[in-house]
Design an enzyme around this catalytic site. Structure first.
Site, mmCIF file in Angstrom:
data_model
loop_
_atom_site.group_PDB
_atom_site.id
_atom_site.type_symbol
_atom_site.label_atom_id
_atom_site.label_comp_id
_atom_site.label_asym_id
_atom_site.label_seq_id
_atom_site.Cartn_x
_atom_site.Cartn_y
_atom_site.Cartn_z
ATOM 1 N N ALA A 139 1.111 5.416 -2.100
ATOM 2 C CA ALA A 139 0.889 5.616 -3.515
ATOM 3 C C ALA A 139 2.253 5.320 -4.102
ATOM 4 C CB ALA A 139 0.417 7.042 -3.738
ATOM 5 N N ARG A 168 0.993 -1.350 -0.034
ATOM 6 C CA ARG A 168 -0.141 -0.078 0.092
ATOM 7 C C ARG A 168 0.903 1.290 -0.036
ATOM 8 N NH1 ARG A 168 1.691 2.155 3.985
ATOM 9 N NH2 ARG A 168 0.490 3.734 3.690
ATOM 10 N N ARG A 179 -7.282 -0.514 -6.902
ATOM 11 C CA ARG A 179 -7.538 0.626 -6.115
ATOM 12 C C ARG A 179 -7.464 1.780 -6.945
ATOM 13 N NH1 ARG A 179 -4.440 1.203 -0.902
ATOM 14 N NH2 ARG A 179 -6.547 2.127 -0.346
ATOM 15 N N GLN A 216 -2.956 2.743 9.764
ATOM 16 C CA GLN A 216 -1.644 2.879 9.469
ATOM 17 C C GLN A 216 -0.876 3.739 10.026
ATOM 18 O OE1 GLN A 216 -4.497 3.090 7.571
ATOM 19 N NE2 GLN A 216 -4.470 2.568 5.462
ATOM 20 N N ASP A 256 -2.202 10.708 -2.646
ATOM 21 C CA ASP A 256 -2.591 9.831 -3.607
ATOM 22 C C ASP A 256 -2.801 10.044 -4.929
ATOM 23 O OD1 ASP A 256 -3.294 8.719 -0.690
ATOM 24 O OD2 ASP A 256 -2.916 6.964 -2.047
ATOM 25 N N ASN A 277 -5.814 12.343 -0.398
ATOM 26 C CA ASN A 277 -5.115 11.620 0.362
ATOM 27 C C ASN A 277 -6.036 10.867 1.501
ATOM 28 O OD1 ASN A 277 -2.326 10.811 1.315
ATOM 29 N ND2 ASN A 277 -2.650 12.108 3.096
ATOM 30 N N LYS A 278 -5.512 10.143 2.309
ATOM 31 C CA LYS A 278 -6.003 9.216 3.143
ATOM 32 C C LYS A 278 -7.174 10.094 3.921
ATOM 33 C CE LYS A 278 -5.836 5.696 3.922
ATOM 34 N NZ LYS A 278 -6.797 4.736 3.241
HETATM 35 O O1 MRU Z 1 -4.798 3.081 1.990
HETATM 36 P P1 MRU Z 1 -3.620 3.539 2.022
HETATM 37 O O2 MRU Z 1 -2.529 3.139 3.102
HETATM 38 O O3 MRU Z 1 -2.763 2.754 0.586
HETATM 39 O O4 MRU Z 1 -3.211 5.083 1.786
HETATM 40 C C1 MRU Z 1 -1.916 5.642 2.016
HETATM 41 C C2 MRU Z 1 -2.147 7.104 2.089
HETATM 42 O O5 MRU Z 1 -3.150 7.636 2.001
HETATM 43 C C3 MRU Z 1 -0.982 7.849 2.105
HETATM 44 O O6 MRU Z 1 -0.778 9.153 2.572
HETATM 45 C C4 MRU Z 1 -0.587 8.177 0.435
HETATM 46 O O7 MRU Z 1 -0.559 6.915 -0.435
HETATM 47 C C5 MRU Z 1 0.865 8.868 0.389
HETATM 48 S S1 MRU Z 1 2.128 7.720 0.681
HETATM 49 C C6 MRU Z 1 3.691 8.180 0.626
#
Ligand code: MRU
Length: 332
Positions: free
Chosen positions: A47, A45, A87, A193, A234, A244-245
């Site tokens: 990005a 997981r 995704r 996370q 993302d 983003n998350k």
């Molecule tokens: O669902 P995830 O864990 O893949 O989400 C990740 C995020 O939202 C991160 O903040 C994003 O990918 C940036 S990672 C450098």
């Protein structure tokens, strides 16, 4: 320390992130279906790591087709469709898939080499990004006259990339320069996370940190307990809205209201010029069970339902600066 994701010459080797922090287990992935499952279930997981996984997935498909004597292009097309559907929000996944597919005219070795060079480039890119971001923080630290209290969200460390992270990469370099007082890491419900992965990384790096509940963060920002917020991305739309998350947007609102800098760290591959604004970014909705339970323990009553968007969009007006490996884009 093993890379988050790597190529061993024939297969993908990756840390199973669903097992952390209890167990450091390596997965060896030899086919596209197994890779697709690993991405859907967040074993792999973040990005940038998804970009690398997409490229290596095409390499895997082409290698397997070569061995079986089947059509290479058909195999690459099928793998691209399967992987891209896993995704929808992180544009890096599609970017990685397209990079590797673009090499197909030059033959199967070229596809594998293109995926490997994308993997190696991720390390260089994030190193540059981290140094650039730490320079930005140095100036802030000089003004603040004390080491910075930095709030971050989700996981943007080595686990979200190959070897060094984006936002957490900046924090790592800033820490080595003595600019970090403390990191506040949000736990990042529903999949944690922050408390599972970011805490694990910060501990190994020896960076002082405390976890905070997601709901606590905006008021900590308001009350002057945070000097700067740094998150990853993302997808960044053409107008610089940032996906983003889930839970990033409230942090940006609070930072804006309190006049606290809100930084986004992402490689150039996270920009998507084909998506005009945040409204056009597809937001992944994940299974209800992730919200109805805490870890594997069901907490909501039987019969309860949940809505589970995995990402949100922060409008560009709320972003103080976007830091990439190539530039710092300050709010206009
Ligand atoms: O669902 P995830 O864990 O893949 O989400 C990740 C995020 O939202 C991160 O903040 C994003 O990918 C940036 S990672 C450098």
């Amino acid at each position: 320390v093993h890379r988050t994701i790597d190529w061993d010459g024939e297969a993908i080797v990756a840390i199973d992130q669903t097992r952390l922090p209890a167990e450091e287990r390596l997965l060896r992935i030899e086919d596209v279906a197994t890779l697709a499952e690993a991405i859907r279930s967040l074993r792999i997981r973040g990005a940038p790591a998804l970009g690398v996984a997409g490229a290596l997935g095409i390499a895997l498909a082409v290698r397997n087709a070569q061995r079986e004597g089947t059509d290479l292009r058909a195999a690459a097309d099928k793998a691209a469709a399967i992987l891209a559907a896993t995704r929808p929000t992180a544009v890096n996944l599609r970017w990685g898939i397209d990079q590797a597919r673009g090499a197909l005219d030059a033959g199967p070795d070229a596809v594998v080499n293109s995926a490997i060079s994308l993997l190696e480039a991720d390390v260089r890119t994030n190193r540059q990004l981290a140094e650039r971001g730490a320079d930005w923080l140095d100036a802030m630290r000089a003004r603040a006259q004390h080491p910075l209290r930095i709030l971050t969200h989700c996981n943007t460390g080595a686990l979200a990339c190959v070897e060094i992270g984006t936002a957490l990469g900046i924090i790592q370099v800033a820490h080595s320069r003595g600019a970090v007082g403390e990191v506040l890491a949000t736990e990042t419900r529903p999949l944690l996370q922050g408390s599972r992965l970011t805490a694990w990384e910060l501990q190994r790096l020896g960076i002082p940190f405390r976890l905070v509940g997601d709901g606590a963060a905006p008021s900590l920002i308001d009350r002057g307990r945070v000097d700067v917020v740094i998150v990853g991305a993302d997808r960044i739309a053409a107008n610089r809205d940032v996906a983003n998350k889930i839970g990033t947007y409230p942090l940006a609102l609070a930072a804006h209201a309190a006049d606290v800098p809100f930084l986004v760290a992402a490689p150039e591959s996270t920009f998507d010029s084909a998506t005009p604004s945040g409204d056009d970014i597809p937001i992944e909705e994940r299974a209800e069970a992730e919200v109805l339970s805490f870890g594997s323990a069901r907490v909501a009553p039987e019969g309860a339902h949940a809505l589970n968007p995995a990402f949100d969009v922060t409008p560009s007006e709320l972003v103080t600066a976007i830091i990439t490996e190539a530039r710092v884009i300050e709010r206009g």
